[in-house]
Design an enzyme around this catalytic site. Structure first.
Site, mmCIF file in Angstrom:
data_model
loop_
_atom_site.group_PDB
_atom_site.id
_atom_site.type_symbol
_atom_site.label_atom_id
_atom_site.label_comp_id
_atom_site.label_asym_id
_atom_site.label_seq_id
_atom_site.Cartn_x
_atom_site.Cartn_y
_atom_site.Cartn_z
ATOM 1 N N LYS A 180 35.456 22.422 -35.917
ATOM 2 C CA LYS A 180 36.862 22.766 -35.659
ATOM 3 C C LYS A 180 37.167 22.436 -34.212
ATOM 4 O O LYS A 180 36.280 22.598 -33.359
ATOM 5 C CB LYS A 180 37.105 24.265 -35.914
ATOM 6 C CG LYS A 180 36.873 24.724 -37.342
ATOM 7 C CD LYS A 180 38.041 24.399 -38.248
ATOM 8 C CE LYS A 180 37.631 24.651 -39.706
ATOM 9 N NZ LYS A 180 38.689 24.369 -40.666
ATOM 10 N N LYS B 183 29.389 20.092 -41.176
ATOM 11 C CA LYS B 183 30.259 19.185 -41.929
ATOM 12 C C LYS B 183 31.531 18.840 -41.170
ATOM 13 O O LYS B 183 32.071 19.663 -40.423
ATOM 14 C CB LYS B 183 30.581 19.762 -43.309
ATOM 15 C CG LYS B 183 31.387 21.045 -43.289
ATOM 16 C CD LYS B 183 31.768 21.476 -44.693
ATOM 17 C CE LYS B 183 32.931 20.686 -45.247
ATOM 18 N NZ LYS B 183 34.220 20.932 -44.545
ATOM 19 N N ASP C 57 35.539 18.148 -41.175
ATOM 20 C CA ASP C 57 36.591 18.792 -41.951
ATOM 21 C C ASP C 57 37.210 17.784 -42.920
ATOM 22 O O ASP C 57 36.992 16.581 -42.799
ATOM 23 C CB ASP C 57 37.623 19.438 -41.026
ATOM 24 C CG ASP C 57 37.980 20.835 -41.516
ATOM 25 O OD1 ASP C 57 38.055 21.016 -42.745
ATOM 26 O OD2 ASP C 57 38.191 21.734 -40.691
ATOM 27 N N GLU C 58 37.984 18.310 -43.873
ATOM 28 C CA GLU C 58 38.451 17.451 -44.975
ATOM 29 C C GLU C 58 39.349 16.305 -44.519
ATOM 30 O O GLU C 58 39.367 15.247 -45.140
ATOM 31 C CB GLU C 58 39.153 18.293 -46.048
ATOM 32 C CG GLU C 58 40.440 19.000 -45.646
ATOM 33 C CD GLU C 58 40.234 20.280 -44.865
ATOM 34 O OE1 GLU C 58 39.081 20.734 -44.771
ATOM 35 O OE2 GLU C 58 41.222 20.808 -44.322
ATOM 36 N N HIS D 227 34.078 18.392 -51.390
ATOM 37 C CA HIS D 227 35.146 19.256 -50.846
ATOM 38 C C HIS D 227 36.319 19.153 -51.816
ATOM 39 O O HIS D 227 36.606 18.075 -52.315
ATOM 40 C CB HIS D 227 35.535 18.785 -49.447
ATOM 41 C CG HIS D 227 36.366 19.795 -48.702
ATOM 42 N ND1 HIS D 227 37.659 20.095 -49.070
ATOM 43 C CD2 HIS D 227 36.077 20.572 -47.635
ATOM 44 C CE1 HIS D 227 38.129 21.027 -48.237
ATOM 45 N NE2 HIS D 227 37.185 21.333 -47.357
ATOM 46 N N LYS E 257 39.608 33.592 -46.994
ATOM 47 C CA LYS E 257 41.064 33.370 -46.860
ATOM 48 C C LYS E 257 41.693 32.684 -48.067
ATOM 49 O O LYS E 257 42.916 32.629 -48.177
ATOM 50 C CB LYS E 257 41.341 32.556 -45.588
ATOM 51 C CG LYS E 257 40.991 31.063 -45.681
ATOM 52 C CD LYS E 257 41.345 30.306 -44.400
ATOM 53 C CE LYS E 257 41.073 28.822 -44.565
ATOM 54 N NZ LYS E 257 41.276 28.043 -43.335
HETATM 55 C C1 CAP Z 1 37.400 26.420 -43.796
HETATM 56 C C2 CAP Z 1 37.851 25.037 -44.164
HETATM 57 C C3 CAP Z 1 37.523 24.575 -45.592
HETATM 58 C C4 CAP Z 1 37.999 25.509 -46.685
HETATM 59 C C5 CAP Z 1 38.180 24.863 -48.034
HETATM 60 C C6 CAP Z 1 39.359 24.903 -43.933
HETATM 61 O O1 CAP Z 1 37.667 26.690 -42.449
HETATM 62 O O2 CAP Z 1 37.250 24.097 -43.318
HETATM 63 O O3 CAP Z 1 38.109 23.315 -45.732
HETATM 64 O O4 CAP Z 1 37.038 26.487 -46.820
HETATM 65 O O5 CAP Z 1 38.505 25.817 -49.000
HETATM 66 O O6 CAP Z 1 39.753 23.821 -43.496
HETATM 67 O O7 CAP Z 1 40.104 25.828 -44.236
HETATM 68 P P1 CAP Z 1 37.625 28.180 -41.875
HETATM 69 P P2 CAP Z 1 37.627 26.017 -50.306
HETATM 70 O O8 CAP Z 1 36.221 28.645 -41.975
HETATM 71 O O9 CAP Z 1 38.100 28.031 -40.451
HETATM 72 O O10 CAP Z 1 38.575 29.001 -42.685
HETATM 73 O O11 CAP Z 1 36.209 26.182 -49.863
HETATM 74 O O12 CAP Z 1 38.192 27.252 -50.940
HETATM 75 O O13 CAP Z 1 37.832 24.812 -51.112
HETATM 76 MG MG MG Z 2 38.243 22.398 -44.002
#
Ligand code: CAP
Ligand code: MG
Length: 427
Positions: A151, A177, A179-180, A267, A307
């Site tokens: 992040k 990892k 991020d997406e 993801h 969340k």
């Molecule tokens: C979490 C995260 C992930 C989500 C995806 C985000 O960050 O990197 O992409 O967990 O959701 O971008 O929100 P935080 P899921 O730890 O800062 O919240 O796993 O439900 O598909």
């Molecule tokens: Mg993410």
């Protein structure tokens, strides 16, 4: 002109020869008529009888509604395997996940589950490495695997990300990892990032004697995705990450078919566009099964406590068997014909204080991913990584977090900092 009827409540499906789909159905008119229309449109029928449809063909290929529960709005439909092209997720979705969602006869329709015959399952490769392979790569036998998301999502350059990765790995994180939405951006090009982060991975492994994983986000059109995967492989990487919804499951399958011998991290960003509405769309359970068929080794399925949307029952149902009355439980961690088990990833809003509850609900055969709940630590990311590791250590030793925090300052800080946060997430 032969009239074809699609409802037969005395029909007993042969689960070896038929694919069985369970739908939640809210009809616009009569329940039975809508059920009949769903079965017809998703197999061989249309809105009127067809001169081109021979009765003998209809008998062989038509879908059959064999269970109707108007009160619960549930129907079950058996589809002869002949209706499906083996090894093709797009073709499957064009049938049981296709036109039926658009029909005026249907007010709401949700594809809740699909049970597949063995022959269909085994026409896919499934995970290359599976849970055992991931644990072997990390040399981590049975404990919780700690993951960190870089992040901010995007904004760091390759040097900054490599430095940060080094610190996180040094402080107890197993897997890092992207991020997406970090793929290859002007300020953080994929090639440079992969080279620098994987060089750091080698450095840390040498220094600590511990194995580490970098899930490099190779999401892109398939030709570019493959180039990126090959680059990761050539640099000694163990894992590639793919946004399975935005890039498409057939691209995941294409990647799996290359047999690169790396972990595929799935993801699921965007899945809620069709999984979240309980009355319309396609369930996450179905998405998880399809992702496993396509070949992901590990996939995001939710945290229950974090969340993102997803209650304990639905997440557990995806991760493994929860109740005996669920006749099909082949989602991720259970055996599924010849396909290897797949590791669930819990992610989204996690911070150290939530870890005990997470593990008590979902167990420790999973990856717990921390993003803001690590980098948001008031003493910085290294302290955040230590706080996450300390929480995991306390759980493994069966010690209450607050007690462990007495002698572990980073955990103590984290518990104080985010003491109230979890209540904001309560449903
Ligand atoms: C979490 C995260 C992930 C989500 C995806 C985000 O960050 O990197 O992409 O967990 O959701 O971008 O929100 P935080 P899921 O730890 O800062 O919240 O796993 O439900 O598909
Ligand atoms: Mg993410």
């Amino acid at each position: 002109m032969s009239h074809v009827s699609y409802i037969n409540l005395s029909f007993h499906p042969d689960y070896k020869k038929e694919l069985v789909a369970t739908f939640y159905l809210e009809p616009a008119g009569k329940f039975n008529e809508a059920a009949e229309a769903v079965a017809g449109e998703s197999s061989i029928g249309s809105w009127t009888d067809l001169s081109t449809l021979k009765l003998s063909v209809a008998k062989r290929l038509k879908a059959t509604v064999f269970y109707l529960n108007e009160k619960q709005k549930i129907i079950k439909i058996a589809y002869p395997l002949e209706l499906f092209e083996l090894g093709s997720i797009p073709q499957l979705l064009s049938s049981v996940g296709g036109n039926i969602f658009s029909m005026k006869m249907v007010k709401n329709l949700k594809l809740i589950d699909i049970e597949f015959p063995e022959k269909y399952i085994n026409s896919f490769q499934g995970p290359a490495l599976g849970i055992a392979g991931i644990r072997k790569a990390l040399k981590v036998k049975d404990r919780l695997i700690l993951g960190a998301i870089i992040k901010p999502k995007v904004g760091l350059n390759p040097d900054e990300q490599a430095e940060l990765s080094y610190d996180l790995w040094r402080n107890g994180i197993d897997l890092i990892k992207d991020d997406e939405n970090l793929t290859s951006l002007s300020f953080n090009k994929f090639e440079e990032r992969a080279k620098k982060v994987l060089a750091m991975q080698k450095k840390v492994e040498k220094e600590t004697g511990k194995r580490k994983i970098y899930a490099a986000n190779i999401t892109a059109p398939p030709d570019i995705m493959l180039e990126r995967a090959k680059l990761v492989k050539s640099l000694g990487g163990r894992c590639v990450m793919v946004d399975i919804i935005s890039t498409g499951l057939d691209n995941v399958q294409y990647l799996r078919k290359q047999n690169l011998g790396m972990i595929i991290h799935g993801h699921r960003a965007g899945h809620s566009a069709f999984t979240r509405n309980p009355r319309h769309g396609i369930s996450m359970l179905v998405v998880a099964k399809l992702a496993r068929l396509a070949g992901v080794d590990q996939v995001h399925t939710g945290t229950v406590v974090g969340k993102m949307e997803g209650d304990a029952e639905s997440v557990l149902r995806i991760n493994e068997l929860l109740r005996e009355d669920w006749n099909d439980y082949h989602a991720l961690r259970e055996n599924w014909s010849k396909l290897k088990p797949c590791l669930p990833i819990a992610s989204g809003g996690l911070h150290p204080a939530l870890l005990p509850k997470l593990v008590s609900i979902l167990g420790n055969n999973l990856i717990a991913n921390f993003g803001a709940g690590l980098h948001g630590h008031r003493d910085g990311s290294s302290a955040g990584a230590r706080a996450c590791s300390q929480a995991a250590e306390a759980i493994a030793a069966n010690i209450d977090l607050k007690e462990y925090a007495q002698t572990h300052s980073e955990l103590k800080e984290a518990l104080e900092q985010w003491a109230d946060v979890r209540y904001k997430y309560r449903r």
